[in-house]
Write a protein that holds these residues in place. Structure first.
Motif, PDB file in Angstrom:
ATOM      1  N   THR A  14       4.405  -4.228   4.188  1.00  0.00           N
ATOM      2  CA  THR A  14       3.032  -4.179   3.791  1.00  0.00           C
ATOM      3  C   THR A  14       2.088  -3.299   4.177  1.00  0.00           C
ATOM      4  OG1 THR A  14       3.251  -6.764   3.729  1.00  0.00           O
ATOM      5  CG2 THR A  14       0.845  -6.079   3.749  1.00  0.00           C
ATOM      6  N   GLU A  15       1.501  -2.674   3.555  1.00  0.00           N
ATOM      7  CA  GLU A  15       0.438  -1.560   3.820  1.00  0.00           C
ATOM      8  C   GLU A  15      -0.589  -1.829   2.921  1.00  0.00           C
ATOM      9  OE1 GLU A  15       1.173   1.542   5.357  1.00  0.00           O
ATOM     10  OE2 GLU A  15       3.327   1.280   5.859  1.00  0.00           O
ATOM     11  N   ILE A  16      -1.863  -1.112   3.588  1.00  0.00           N
ATOM     12  CA  ILE A  16      -3.156  -1.393   2.912  1.00  0.00           C
ATOM     13  C   ILE A  16      -3.489   0.115   2.217  1.00  0.00           C
ATOM     14  CG2 ILE A  16      -4.356  -0.232   4.893  1.00  0.00           C
ATOM     15  CD1 ILE A  16      -6.884  -2.284   4.156  1.00  0.00           C
ATOM     16  N   ILE A  17      -3.999   0.127   1.095  1.00  0.00           N
ATOM     17  CA  ILE A  17      -4.009   1.473   0.428  1.00  0.00           C
ATOM     18  C   ILE A  17      -5.426   2.225   0.692  1.00  0.00           C
ATOM     19  CG2 ILE A  17      -4.193   2.453  -2.045  1.00  0.00           C
ATOM     20  CD1 ILE A  17      -1.559   1.205  -1.374  1.00  0.00           C
ATOM     21  N   LEU A  18      -5.200   3.300   1.354  1.00  0.00           N
ATOM     22  CA  LEU A  18      -6.290   4.121   1.735  1.00  0.00           C
ATOM     23  C   LEU A  18      -6.707   5.403   0.976  1.00  0.00           C
ATOM     24  CD1 LEU A  18      -5.199   4.015   5.426  1.00  0.00           C
ATOM     25  CD2 LEU A  18      -6.881   2.553   4.435  1.00  0.00           C
ATOM     26  N   PRO A  19      -7.801   5.980   0.983  1.00  0.00           N
ATOM     27  CA  PRO A  19      -8.360   6.862   0.070  1.00  0.00           C
ATOM     28  C   PRO A  19      -7.148   8.133  -0.111  1.00  0.00           C
ATOM     29  CG  PRO A  19     -10.270   6.521   1.431  1.00  0.00           C
ATOM     30  CD  PRO A  19      -8.809   5.571   1.986  1.00  0.00           C
ATOM     31  N   ALA A  65       0.964  -3.065 -13.160  1.00  0.00           N
ATOM     32  CA  ALA A  65      -0.303  -3.255 -12.941  1.00  0.00           C
ATOM     33  C   ALA A  65      -0.625  -2.362 -11.721  1.00  0.00           C
ATOM     34  CB  ALA A  65      -0.884  -4.584 -12.344  1.00  0.00           C
ATOM     35  N   PRO A  66      -1.916  -1.521 -11.779  1.00  0.00           N
ATOM     36  CA  PRO A  66      -2.101  -0.752 -10.610  1.00  0.00           C
ATOM     37  C   PRO A  66      -2.630  -1.410  -9.313  1.00  0.00           C
ATOM     38  CG  PRO A  66      -3.967  -0.936 -12.167  1.00  0.00           C
ATOM     39  CD  PRO A  66      -2.885  -1.746 -12.771  1.00  0.00           C
ATOM     40  N   VAL A  67      -2.381  -0.632  -8.354  1.00  0.00           N
ATOM     41  CA  VAL A  67      -2.996  -1.213  -6.810  1.00  0.00           C
ATOM     42  C   VAL A  67      -4.094  -0.334  -6.618  1.00  0.00           C
ATOM     43  CG1 VAL A  67      -2.292  -1.675  -4.575  1.00  0.00           C
ATOM     44  CG2 VAL A  67      -0.560  -1.535  -6.307  1.00  0.00           C
ATOM     45  N   GLU A  94       3.988  -6.448  -4.965  1.00  0.00           N
ATOM     46  CA  GLU A  94       2.771  -7.017  -5.244  1.00  0.00           C
ATOM     47  C   GLU A  94       1.798  -6.410  -4.665  1.00  0.00           C
ATOM     48  OE1 GLU A  94       2.946 -11.079  -3.954  1.00  0.00           O
ATOM     49  OE2 GLU A  94       3.897 -11.779  -5.704  1.00  0.00           O
ATOM     50  N   SER A  95       0.466  -6.484  -5.335  1.00  0.00           N
ATOM     51  CA  SER A  95      -0.789  -6.179  -4.865  1.00  0.00           C
ATOM     52  C   SER A  95      -1.576  -7.422  -4.393  1.00  0.00           C
ATOM     53  CB  SER A  95      -1.475  -5.200  -5.782  1.00  0.00           C
ATOM     54  OG  SER A  95      -2.080  -5.805  -6.882  1.00  0.00           O
ATOM     55  N   GLU A  96      -2.426  -7.286  -3.457  1.00  0.00           N
ATOM     56  CA  GLU A  96      -3.283  -8.305  -2.976  1.00  0.00           C
ATOM     57  C   GLU A  96      -4.851  -7.782  -2.654  1.00  0.00           C
ATOM     58  OE1 GLU A  96      -3.951 -11.812   0.471  1.00  0.00           O
ATOM     59  OE2 GLU A  96      -2.184 -10.282   0.500  1.00  0.00           O
ATOM     60  N   ASN A  97      -5.828  -8.285  -3.336  1.00  0.00           N
ATOM     61  CA  ASN A  97      -6.987  -8.200  -3.252  1.00  0.00           C
ATOM     62  C   ASN A  97      -7.385  -8.821  -1.684  1.00  0.00           C
ATOM     63  OD1 ASN A  97      -9.831  -8.651  -2.900  1.00  0.00           O
ATOM     64  ND2 ASN A  97     -10.111  -7.780  -4.964  1.00  0.00           N
ATOM     65  N   LEU A  98      -7.681  -8.217  -0.624  1.00  0.00           N
ATOM     66  CA  LEU A  98      -7.651  -8.865   0.493  1.00  0.00           C
ATOM     67  C   LEU A  98      -8.978  -9.755   0.645  1.00  0.00           C
ATOM     68  CD1 LEU A  98      -6.269  -5.997   2.690  1.00  0.00           C
ATOM     69  CD2 LEU A  98      -5.177  -8.268   2.196  1.00  0.00           C
ATOM     70  N   LEU A  99     -10.110  -9.488  -0.034  1.00  0.00           N
ATOM     71  CA  LEU A  99     -11.208 -10.293  -0.076  1.00  0.00           C
ATOM     72  C   LEU A  99     -11.264 -11.462  -0.837  1.00  0.00           C
ATOM     73  CD1 LEU A  99     -13.760  -6.972  -0.351  1.00  0.00           C
ATOM     74  CD2 LEU A  99     -12.870  -8.096   1.708  1.00  0.00           C
TER      75      LEU A  99
END
Length: 157
Positions: A14-19, A65-67, A94-99
């Motif tokens: 699992t990673e968070i997508i950063l700029p 789908a895009p992340v 999978e992607s997850e909107n963390l909010l």
């Protein structure tokens, strides 16, 4: 060499997508996703074989789908089938909107790895024991994918 359950190779990243991970659409670069796929699939194949491995092929990479920037990306990989020294690894993303907690299937792919001995030569790997419905379905259809990969390699110019 005894076969092993597919679950023993299951690996999650699992990673968070950063700029720095995104393109001008503020979505993750496809190449970054491929990098994550290779990493998680390498770990899964090494867990199964307990050997050094190299990537032999990557196929059937399908994006759904895009992340987006700020979302989490989760990759799950496991060995689905083996030949003498090669292992097919399925990766689902999978992607997850963390909010909001919304999750969506982002991509799937199959990668093939070859196990190497201490001299860098291909070495035998254990077979696979599929247990879940997903594992069984992928196991049953793996030989056809293997044949298609072999045919593709044999017909390259």
């Amino acid at each position: 060499m005894d076969a092993k359950p597919a679950r023993l190779s299951r690996t999650v990243l699992t990673e968070i997508i950063l700029p720095a991970d995104t393109n001008y659409h503020n979505t993750v670069f496809g190449g970054r996703v491929m990098q994550y796929m290779d990493k998680v699939a390498t770990i899964a194949s090494m867990r199964h074989s307990r050997k050094a491995v190299v990537t032999a092929s990557s196929d059937s990479l399908d994006f759904f789908a895009p992340v987006k920037l700020g979302e989490a990306i989760q990759l799950e990989a496991f060995v689905t089938w083996t030949h003498r020294s090669s292992m097919e690894v399925f990766v689902k993303i999978e992607s997850e909107n963390l909010l909001t907690g919304e999750r969506k299937r982002t991509a799937t792919a199959f990668l093939t790895f070859v196990a190497l001995d201490e001299h860098g030569q291909p070495t035998p790997v254990p077979g696979i024991i599929p247990e879940t419905e997903e594992e069984k379905k992928l196991f049953e259809t793996a030989e056809a994918r293997f044949t298609a990969r072999k045919l593709r390699k044999d017909t390259r110019l």
